[in-house]
Design an enzyme around this catalytic site. Structure first.
Site, PDB file in Angstrom:
ATOM      1  N   HIS A   1       0.815  -1.219   0.000  1.00  0.00           N
ATOM      2  CA  HIS A   1       0.000   0.000   0.000  1.00  0.00           C
ATOM      3  C   HIS A   1       0.847   1.267   0.000  1.00  0.00           C
ATOM      4  CE1 HIS A   1       0.763  -1.281   4.129  1.00  0.00           C
ATOM      5  NE2 HIS A   1       0.717  -0.002   4.464  1.00  0.00           N
TER       6      HIS A   1
ATOM      7  N   HIS B   1      27.824  -3.217 -11.216  1.00  0.00           N
ATOM      8  CA  HIS B   1      28.707  -3.904 -10.282  1.00  0.00           C
ATOM      9  C   HIS B   1      28.063  -5.084  -9.571  1.00  0.00           C
ATOM     10  CE1 HIS B   1      31.450  -0.126  -9.747  1.00  0.00           C
ATOM     11  NE2 HIS B   1      31.334  -0.510 -11.008  1.00  0.00           N
TER      12      HIS B   1
ATOM     13  N   ARG C   1      35.782  -8.531 -12.606  1.00  0.00           N
ATOM     14  CA  ARG C   1      35.982  -8.773 -11.177  1.00  0.00           C
ATOM     15  C   ARG C   1      34.658  -8.816 -10.418  1.00  0.00           C
ATOM     16  NH1 ARG C   1      36.791  -3.298 -11.824  1.00  0.00           N
ATOM     17  NH2 ARG C   1      35.995  -1.935 -10.181  1.00  0.00           N
TER      18      ARG C   1
END
Length: 143
Positions: A11, A100, A134
């Site tokens: 809500h 990322h 990475r």
């Protein structure tokens, strides 16, 4: 047509959800609207679970969740191992959570974030690509 996007709110996020659905449709997305369908009081974990199920079964690849603060629904969503839900407050966070963290769900606080900011963040989230590299190693450790 662009990929379907699942969206759900309690809500506290009902009003913002309604605006974002219009924006998504205008951008050519099919929308999987998982509720709430009124501003009556409901429980945010139910909507986080519904969105997690929609992503798991392939009805959508990404999603949008909204509750009053965005915090509770983020916690509920991230209980699911296949969900990487990011509560964002600006376009930089919307971009970085994709680049990322490969976030597959963006979360907004319906009572704490202006609708114009949320409406600016959503297309950034949807258009940003995960960088991998990475970051992929780290994201793999989440699931």
């Amino acid at each position: 047509m662009a990929d379907p996007i699942a969206i759900a709110a309690d809500h506290g996020g009902f009003e913002l959800k309604s605006l974002l659905i219009k924006d998504l449709q205008a951008a050519g997305h099919a929308v999987v609207d998982l509720g709430a369908h009124t501003a009556d009081s409901v429980d945010y974990p139910d909507f986080a679970d519904a969105l997690a199920a929609a992503l798991k079964d392939g009805r959508a690849a990404r999603g949008v969740l909204i509750c009053g603060s965005g915090i509770g629904i983020s916690i509920a969503a991230n209980r699911h191992r296949h969900i990487r839900a990011a509560l964002v407050h600006n376009e930089t966070e919307a971009r970085l959570c994709r680049q990322h963290n490969d976030a597959n769900v963006i979360v907004f606080g319906g009572r704490t974030l202006g609708s114009e900011i949320a409406r600016a963040c959503l297309p950034v989230f949807l258009s940003t690509v995960f960088e991998g590299g990475r970051h992929a190693r780290r994201v793999a450790k989440l699931g």
